[in-house]
Scaffold this motif. Sequence first.
Motif, mmCIF file in Angstrom:
data_model
loop_
_atom_site.group_PDB
_atom_site.id
_atom_site.type_symbol
_atom_site.label_atom_id
_atom_site.label_comp_id
_atom_site.label_asym_id
_atom_site.label_seq_id
_atom_site.Cartn_x
_atom_site.Cartn_y
_atom_site.Cartn_z
ATOM 1 N N ASN A 171 5.302 -17.594 -42.646
ATOM 2 C CA ASN A 171 4.336 -18.581 -43.086
ATOM 3 C C ASN A 171 4.731 -19.911 -42.467
ATOM 4 O OD1 ASN A 171 2.489 -17.277 -45.164
ATOM 5 N ND2 ASN A 171 4.529 -16.613 -45.832
ATOM 6 N N HIS A 172 3.772 -20.815 -42.373
ATOM 7 C CA HIS A 172 4.094 -22.110 -41.771
ATOM 8 C C HIS A 172 5.216 -22.797 -42.545
ATOM 9 C CE1 HIS A 172 2.424 -24.386 -38.372
ATOM 10 N NE2 HIS A 172 3.198 -25.302 -38.880
ATOM 11 N N ARG A 173 5.287 -22.482 -43.830
ATOM 12 C CA ARG A 173 6.367 -23.015 -44.683
ATOM 13 C C ARG A 173 7.757 -22.742 -44.089
ATOM 14 N NH1 ARG A 173 9.479 -21.325 -49.424
ATOM 15 N NH2 ARG A 173 9.384 -23.024 -50.917
ATOM 16 N N THR A 221 -13.885 -23.232 -37.762
ATOM 17 C CA THR A 221 -13.496 -24.092 -36.636
ATOM 18 C C THR A 221 -12.190 -23.559 -36.069
ATOM 19 O OG1 THR A 221 -12.098 -25.656 -37.873
ATOM 20 C CG2 THR A 221 -14.443 -26.170 -37.739
ATOM 21 N N SER A 222 -11.937 -23.911 -34.815
ATOM 22 C CA SER A 222 -10.666 -23.594 -34.183
ATOM 23 C C SER A 222 -10.513 -24.508 -32.973
ATOM 24 C CB SER A 222 -10.655 -22.128 -33.725
ATOM 25 O OG SER A 222 -9.433 -21.851 -33.064
ATOM 26 N N GLY A 223 -9.282 -24.639 -32.480
ATOM 27 C CA GLY A 223 -9.068 -25.381 -31.247
ATOM 28 C C GLY A 223 -9.149 -24.459 -30.036
ATOM 29 N N ASP A 246 -11.363 -18.472 -27.756
ATOM 30 C CA ASP A 246 -11.116 -17.027 -27.960
ATOM 31 C C ASP A 246 -10.970 -16.702 -29.437
ATOM 32 O OD1 ASP A 246 -11.165 -16.666 -25.297
ATOM 33 O OD2 ASP A 246 -8.972 -16.559 -25.034
ATOM 34 N N LYS A 247 -10.303 -17.606 -30.176
ATOM 35 C CA LYS A 247 -10.127 -17.368 -31.612
ATOM 36 C C LYS A 247 -11.477 -17.417 -32.327
ATOM 37 C CE LYS A 247 -5.378 -19.109 -31.876
ATOM 38 N NZ LYS A 247 -4.397 -19.890 -32.645
ATOM 39 N N ILE A 248 -12.351 -18.327 -31.879
ATOM 40 C CA ILE A 248 -13.692 -18.400 -32.476
ATOM 41 C C ILE A 248 -14.423 -17.080 -32.240
ATOM 42 C CG2 ILE A 248 -15.966 -19.494 -32.215
ATOM 43 C CD1 ILE A 248 -14.454 -22.173 -31.817
ATOM 44 N N ASN A 293 -15.516 -25.836 -32.043
ATOM 45 C CA ASN A 293 -14.199 -26.237 -31.582
ATOM 46 C C ASN A 293 -13.896 -27.658 -32.068
ATOM 47 O OD1 ASN A 293 -11.932 -27.043 -30.041
ATOM 48 N ND2 ASN A 293 -12.427 -25.465 -28.530
ATOM 49 N N TYR A 294 -12.878 -27.793 -32.911
ATOM 50 C CA TYR A 294 -12.591 -29.105 -33.512
ATOM 51 C C TYR A 294 -12.056 -30.112 -32.505
ATOM 52 C CZ TYR A 294 -7.885 -27.017 -34.099
ATOM 53 O OH TYR A 294 -6.692 -26.385 -33.894
ATOM 54 N N THR A 295 -11.723 -29.666 -31.285
ATOM 55 C CA THR A 295 -11.292 -30.631 -30.267
ATOM 56 C C THR A 295 -12.486 -31.322 -29.592
ATOM 57 O OG1 THR A 295 -11.217 -28.994 -28.499
ATOM 58 C CG2 THR A 295 -9.195 -29.302 -29.761
HETATM 59 N N1 LIG Z 1 -0.659 -25.175 -50.607
HETATM 60 C C1 LIG Z 1 -0.245 -23.932 -50.390
HETATM 61 O O1 LIG Z 1 -0.025 -23.162 -51.315
HETATM 62 C C2 LIG Z 1 -0.100 -23.457 -48.988
HETATM 63 C C3 LIG Z 1 0.062 -22.088 -48.735
HETATM 64 C C4 LIG Z 1 0.109 -21.647 -47.419
HETATM 65 C C5 LIG Z 1 0.047 -22.572 -46.387
HETATM 66 N N2 LIG Z 1 -0.030 -23.896 -46.669
HETATM 67 C C6 LIG Z 1 -0.137 -24.878 -45.583
HETATM 68 O O2 LIG Z 1 -1.374 -24.624 -44.927
HETATM 69 C C7 LIG Z 1 -1.263 -24.845 -43.521
HETATM 70 C C8 LIG Z 1 -1.624 -23.551 -42.785
HETATM 71 O O3 LIG Z 1 -0.637 -22.570 -43.127
HETATM 72 P P1 LIG Z 1 -0.577 -21.158 -42.365
HETATM 73 O O4 LIG Z 1 0.666 -20.468 -42.808
HETATM 74 O O5 LIG Z 1 -1.912 -20.477 -42.465
HETATM 75 O O6 LIG Z 1 -0.330 -21.706 -40.876
HETATM 76 P P2 LIG Z 1 -0.466 -21.080 -39.450
HETATM 77 O O7 LIG Z 1 -0.670 -19.599 -39.575
HETATM 78 O O8 LIG Z 1 0.651 -21.601 -38.644
HETATM 79 O O9 LIG Z 1 -1.831 -21.744 -38.951
HETATM 80 C C9 LIG Z 1 -1.968 -23.106 -38.680
HETATM 81 C C10 LIG Z 1 -3.357 -23.281 -38.148
HETATM 82 O O10 LIG Z 1 -3.702 -24.656 -38.225
HETATM 83 C C11 LIG Z 1 -4.864 -24.815 -37.445
HETATM 84 N N3 LIG Z 1 -5.034 -26.143 -36.945
HETATM 85 C C12 LIG Z 1 -4.231 -26.828 -36.105
HETATM 86 N N4 LIG Z 1 -4.775 -28.036 -35.830
HETATM 87 C C13 LIG Z 1 -5.939 -28.103 -36.530
HETATM 88 C C14 LIG Z 1 -6.969 -29.091 -36.649
HETATM 89 N N5 LIG Z 1 -6.899 -30.263 -36.000
HETATM 90 N N6 LIG Z 1 -8.023 -28.815 -37.455
HETATM 91 C C15 LIG Z 1 -8.105 -27.645 -38.106
HETATM 92 N N7 LIG Z 1 -7.169 -26.672 -38.014
HETATM 93 C C16 LIG Z 1 -6.110 -26.914 -37.242
HETATM 94 C C17 LIG Z 1 -4.702 -23.846 -36.283
HETATM 95 O O11 LIG Z 1 -5.927 -23.169 -36.136
HETATM 96 P P3 LIG Z 1 -6.485 -22.725 -34.686
HETATM 97 O O12 LIG Z 1 -5.334 -22.011 -34.043
HETATM 98 O O13 LIG Z 1 -7.624 -21.828 -35.000
HETATM 99 O O14 LIG Z 1 -6.880 -23.958 -33.939
HETATM 100 C C18 LIG Z 1 -3.546 -22.932 -36.701
HETATM 101 O O15 LIG Z 1 -3.837 -21.600 -36.533
HETATM 102 C C19 LIG Z 1 0.199 -25.288 -43.289
HETATM 103 O O16 LIG Z 1 0.223 -26.709 -43.277
HETATM 104 C C20 LIG Z 1 0.924 -24.768 -44.509
HETATM 105 O O17 LIG Z 1 2.094 -25.500 -44.798
HETATM 106 C C21 LIG Z 1 -0.124 -24.358 -47.941
#
Ligand SMILES: NC(=O)c1ccc[n+]([C@@H]2O[C@H](COP(=O)([O-])OP(=O)(O)OC[C@H]3O[C@@H](n4cnc5c(N)ncnc54)[C@H](OP(=O)(O)O)[C@@H]3O)[C@@H](O)[C@H]2O)c1
Length: 320
Positions: A37-39, A176-178, A181-183, A196-198
């Motif tokens: 997880n991103h965590r 949305t995605s950057g 291909d993901k879209i 595309n959010y970019t």
């Molecule tokens: N509150 C909670 O309980 C909780 C739980 C889980 C995660 N989180 C948080 O949620 C976030 C995502 O977690 P994850 O584990 O799913 O992460 P992840 O798998 O690493 O995914 C992060 C995603 O962020 C997207 N992103 C990057 N720049 C962006 C932008 N400008 N606008 C919109 N999207 C953008 C990207 O999407 P694209 O590749 O499609 O561009 C990327 O795939 C992290 O910050 C994490 O810490 C919080």
Amino acid sequence: MKALYIKEKGDYPVYEDFHTPEDNDLVKIKMLGSALNHRDLWIIKAQYAGLRYPIILGSDGVGIHNDRRMIINPSHNWGSDQSHQGAEYKILGLPDNGTMAEYCCLDNKYLYDAPDHLSDAEAAALPLAGLTAYRAMFVKGRGQKGQKVLITGIGGGVALFLLQFAIAEGLEVYVTSGNQDKIQKAIDLGAKAGYNYTDSDWASNFSREEGGVDLVVDGAAGEGFADLLKIVKPGGIIVNYGGTKGKINNLVPQTVFWKQISIIGSTMGSDKDFRDMLDFVTRNKIKPVIDSIHKISDYKNAFDKMDNGTQFGKIVLINN
Ligand SMILES: NC(=O)c1ccc[n+]([C@@H]2O[C@H](COP(=O)([O-])OP(=O)(O)OC[C@H]3O[C@@H](n4cnc5c(N)ncnc54)[C@H](OP(=O)(O)O)[C@@H]3O)[C@@H](O)[C@H]2O)c1
């Protein structure tokens, strides 16, 4: 046992010997696999609250206990109020040692039979992101059949569960995605369209082409959050569960109050949310989207992939 852990602040994780956990008050589960997880990445970068060392990484996992394949709920000590977690709340993988190890010790009440339709890798991928997505979509977002929902950053682990859950419930999904291909991959999974959010005009293009949405579920925040106010319908809901892009400095209050928008925060979920999520996944036979499966000893490539943001779906570590 072998475990993936960080020795000291600033160190990169190592996969080395670690004392095998023993605790008579807890059950010991033999881990089959875990997922990133991103965590975990925030913890490696020392950008997470409550850091302590040494710490075994990992919130997600599946393992064997008493000859049964069990899935782990990483959301611990929720407390008595369904609306939010209490003061004793914690997430597995910091402060307690996590799942990226041969064994993990935890309270029996956080173990659930893994859904039969999931492989080990799929079961490992489900817990944290599935729980977060379920609560954000249905509990906080009150998403329901027939509504239009926008999910931001669709390549993310949580975002893809949001997509699958919303489609299973009968919502019309936009993403949305950057990355184009993901879209396209999201459209292949059932999304109606993606932006595309970019592209600085994406929100105006969205409004012109699709009209508004009832619900937005966002994990990015940052400057781009202001665009979400433009595309949510009057009276609509924006749920935020993450801050990947940091602070929101450009929010226009007039838009929030004039359109009567509800901006709601959501984190993980209660024991009830976890049970409801597992029931939902089992009933709808949902299988997590897996980007890649790595041996746990190949963890560096797995974390690099998440850091580069090239993944589409969950990155899984299988125990050797
Ligand atoms: N509150 C909670 O309980 C909780 C739980 C889980 C995660 N989180 C948080 O949620 C976030 C995502 O977690 P994850 O584990 O799913 O992460 P992840 O798998 O690493 O995914 C992060 C995603 O962020 C997207 N992103 C990057 N720049 C962006 C932008 N400008 N606008 C919109 N999207 C953008 C990207 O999407 P694209 O590749 O499609 O561009 C990327 O795939 C992290 O910050 C994490 O810490 C919080």
